[in-house]
Scaffold this motif. Structure first.
Motif, PDB file in Angstrom:
ATOM      1  N   TYR A   5      39.392  35.638  44.895  1.00  0.00           N
ATOM      2  CA  TYR A   5      40.255  36.602  44.879  1.00  0.00           C
ATOM      3  C   TYR A   5      41.622  36.210  45.550  1.00  0.00           C
ATOM      4  CZ  TYR A   5      35.721  38.827  44.836  1.00  0.00           C
ATOM      5  OH  TYR A   5      34.216  39.225  44.487  1.00  0.00           O
ATOM      6  N   GLY A   6      42.646  37.612  45.545  1.00  0.00           N
ATOM      7  CA  GLY A   6      43.551  37.636  46.336  1.00  0.00           C
ATOM      8  C   GLY A   6      43.103  38.057  47.682  1.00  0.00           C
ATOM      9  N   GLN A  49      50.942  35.658  38.308  1.00  0.00           N
ATOM     10  CA  GLN A  49      49.949  36.345  39.090  1.00  0.00           C
ATOM     11  C   GLN A  49      50.624  37.496  39.948  1.00  0.00           C
ATOM     12  OE1 GLN A  49      46.953  36.174  39.514  1.00  0.00           O
ATOM     13  NE2 GLN A  49      46.321  33.992  38.779  1.00  0.00           N
ATOM     14  N   LEU A 106      41.745  47.938  38.574  1.00  0.00           N
ATOM     15  CA  LEU A 106      41.345  46.737  37.592  1.00  0.00           C
ATOM     16  C   LEU A 106      39.602  47.100  37.140  1.00  0.00           C
ATOM     17  CD1 LEU A 106      42.308  43.480  39.453  1.00  0.00           C
ATOM     18  CD2 LEU A 106      43.582  44.820  37.972  1.00  0.00           C
ATOM     19  N   GLU A 164      46.833  34.112  46.457  1.00  0.00           N
ATOM     20  CA  GLU A 164      45.733  34.305  45.245  1.00  0.00           C
ATOM     21  C   GLU A 164      44.941  33.068  45.403  1.00  0.00           C
ATOM     22  OE1 GLU A 164      45.538  36.873  43.469  1.00  0.00           O
ATOM     23  OE2 GLU A 164      44.188  36.068  42.037  1.00  0.00           O
ATOM     24  N   THR A 216      49.723  39.044  42.508  1.00  0.00           N
ATOM     25  CA  THR A 216      49.521  38.609  43.915  1.00  0.00           C
ATOM     26  C   THR A 216      51.008  38.061  44.297  1.00  0.00           C
ATOM     27  OG1 THR A 216      47.317  38.576  43.697  1.00  0.00           O
ATOM     28  CG2 THR A 216      48.295  37.678  45.723  1.00  0.00           C
ATOM     29  N   HIS A 253      39.685  40.583  50.941  1.00  0.00           N
ATOM     30  CA  HIS A 253      40.153  40.410  49.627  1.00  0.00           C
ATOM     31  C   HIS A 253      40.902  41.551  49.009  1.00  0.00           C
ATOM     32  CE1 HIS A 253      36.854  42.431  47.660  1.00  0.00           C
ATOM     33  NE2 HIS A 253      37.417  42.296  46.220  1.00  0.00           N
ATOM     34  N   VAL A 254      41.713  41.596  48.165  1.00  0.00           N
ATOM     35  CA  VAL A 254      42.260  42.547  47.285  1.00  0.00           C
ATOM     36  C   VAL A 254      41.259  42.906  46.237  1.00  0.00           C
ATOM     37  CG1 VAL A 254      44.263  43.272  45.953  1.00  0.00           C
ATOM     38  CG2 VAL A 254      44.527  41.585  47.992  1.00  0.00           C
ATOM     39  N   LEU A 255      40.885  44.305  46.486  1.00  0.00           N
ATOM     40  CA  LEU A 255      39.613  44.693  45.633  1.00  0.00           C
ATOM     41  C   LEU A 255      40.069  45.141  44.113  1.00  0.00           C
ATOM     42  CD1 LEU A 255      36.668  46.531  46.755  1.00  0.00           C
ATOM     43  CD2 LEU A 255      38.216  47.886  45.212  1.00  0.00           C
ATOM     44  N   LEU A 272      47.417  38.805  35.205  1.00  0.00           N
ATOM     45  CA  LEU A 272      47.398  40.238  35.233  1.00  0.00           C
ATOM     46  C   LEU A 272      48.976  40.498  35.741  1.00  0.00           C
ATOM     47  CD1 LEU A 272      45.978  42.823  36.423  1.00  0.00           C
ATOM     48  CD2 LEU A 272      45.726  41.736  38.824  1.00  0.00           C
TER      49      LEU A 272
HETATM   50  C1  G1P Z   1      42.379  39.638  39.991  1.00  0.00           C
HETATM   51  C2  G1P Z   1      43.521  39.429  41.047  1.00  0.00           C
HETATM   52  C3  G1P Z   1      42.943  39.311  42.516  1.00  0.00           C
HETATM   53  C4  G1P Z   1      42.046  40.248  43.097  1.00  0.00           C
HETATM   54  C5  G1P Z   1      40.640  40.375  41.993  1.00  0.00           C
HETATM   55  C6  G1P Z   1      39.956  41.457  42.452  1.00  0.00           C
HETATM   56  O1  G1P Z   1      41.599  38.493  39.924  1.00  0.00           O
HETATM   57  O2  G1P Z   1      44.388  38.425  40.863  1.00  0.00           O
HETATM   58  O3  G1P Z   1      43.935  39.032  43.513  1.00  0.00           O
HETATM   59  O4  G1P Z   1      41.349  39.938  44.052  1.00  0.00           O
HETATM   60  O5  G1P Z   1      41.198  40.577  40.724  1.00  0.00           O
HETATM   61  O6  G1P Z   1      38.742  41.491  41.525  1.00  0.00           O
HETATM   62  P1  G1P Z   1      40.841  38.074  38.758  1.00  0.00           P
HETATM   63  O7  G1P Z   1      39.691  38.806  38.872  1.00  0.00           O
HETATM   64  O8  G1P Z   1      41.604  38.694  37.546  1.00  0.00           O
HETATM   65  O9  G1P Z   1      40.570  36.513  38.696  1.00  0.00           O
END
Ligand code: G1P
Length: 297
Positions: free
Chosen positions: A177-178, A236, A137, A197, A238, A209-211, A117
């Protein structure tokens, strides 16, 4: 914050859409995962509509090979439109035209390799330039009834700096998640003091969590440039944000609304049912179907 130090306006949104969608094969063999429908609109259209309603002007897709359907979706389809027009299908015509933005406001670049990402966001650096930007995202869908992005942008207007949407998850899910370390909340705003992360539950600084909704300052690009690989061997976002935090403030929007991870089969089905049930044209017909299935289970 005084008027003279008002944060720079937010005009651009980056949408990383290069992912292969392996969790949805075979459906995603020839169809980008972002084009899978939730009820009758592709997942991607929900976040684009929400962002445009919240004032975003330019949409930057970081795409990849095999994602051409995304570009077609945000463009005219003259054959389809003229057929609908000649048949007087005005409602369908409105729906078909809804995703189309003003000419030049949708921009595409490619992430050539799946390096993570952070790398995907870095691929948009020349298109973003030296101004703050939103990252969304598209796998993550927030409940259309709860104005997530509008509030995020409003908070940015108050705090400036970098602002991330946060949402509590069960402890057993923090590994996906982050996760943020935070100060004391002030209403739905918290200071973010750390980010990690995909931590193990015992090492997670919180359950917030980082949404997948971020407002970032352009200095993130210089850090992404030198970012080494982190969790999962990927670059990452994050990790680069954790470094930016040493120089710039980070605030969190504690989001109370619902969300669905449409990159996950159950999350995707849940989104379809929840959004279907919330719609006046579908909900009343879907409700008895669900009740019937529950009786049979
Ligand atoms: C990514 C980010 C993560 C975040 C998440 C949300 O992870 O790296 O920090 O919390 O999206 O859905 P991934 O879903 O790509 O593993």
């Amino acid at each position: 914050m005084s008027a003279s130090s008002r944060p720079r306006p937010l005009r651009k949104m980056v949408l990383p859409v290069a992912g292969l969608g392996t969790r949805f094969l075979p459906a995603t063999k020839a169809v980008p995962k972002e084009m899978l429908p939730v009820v009758d609109k592709p997942v991607i259209q929900y976040v684009v509509e929400e962002a445009v309603a919240a004032g975003i002007e330019q949409i930057i897709f970081v795409t990849g090979r095999g994602k051409g359907a995304l570009e077609d979706h945000f463009d005219h389809s003259f054959e389809l439109e003229s057929t609908l027009q000649s048949r007087n299908k005005t409602q369908a015509l409105t729906e078909v035209r809804a995703p189309i933005q003003a000419a030049g406001n949708v921009i595409y670049t490619r992430q050539q390799e799946p390096l993570g990402l952070g790398h995907a966001v870095w691929c948009a650096r020349h298109l973003v330039g030296d101004e703050p930007f939103l990252v969304a995202l598209p796998d993550v869908l927030t409940d259309p009834a709860a104005p997530c992005l509008a509030r995020l942008i409003e908070i940015y207007g108050e705090t400036g700096g970098n602002v991330l949407t946060l949402k509590e998850v069960p402890l057993e899910e923090v590994k996906k998640y982050g996760i943020a370390a935070t100060g004391a909340p002030r209403g739905d705003i918290v200071e973010i003091t750390g980010l990690v992360e995909k931590p193990d539950p015992e090492r997670a600084p919180s359950r917030l969590h980082v949404l997948g909704r971020y407002i970032l300052q352009p200095e993130i690009f210089g850090l992404l440039e030198t970012q080494t690989r982190g969790a999962g061997g990927e670059i990452q976002l994050t990790d680069a944000m954790a470094r930016l935090m040493e120089r710039q403030p980070f605030a969190g929007q504690v989001f109370e609304g619902g969300f669905w991870d449409c990159g996950d089969k159950i999350g995707y089905l849940h989104a379809n049912l929840a959004i279907g049930l919330s719609r006046g044209d579908i909900g009343p017909k879907l409700r008895p179907v669900l009740a019937q299935l529950q009786l049979e289970a």
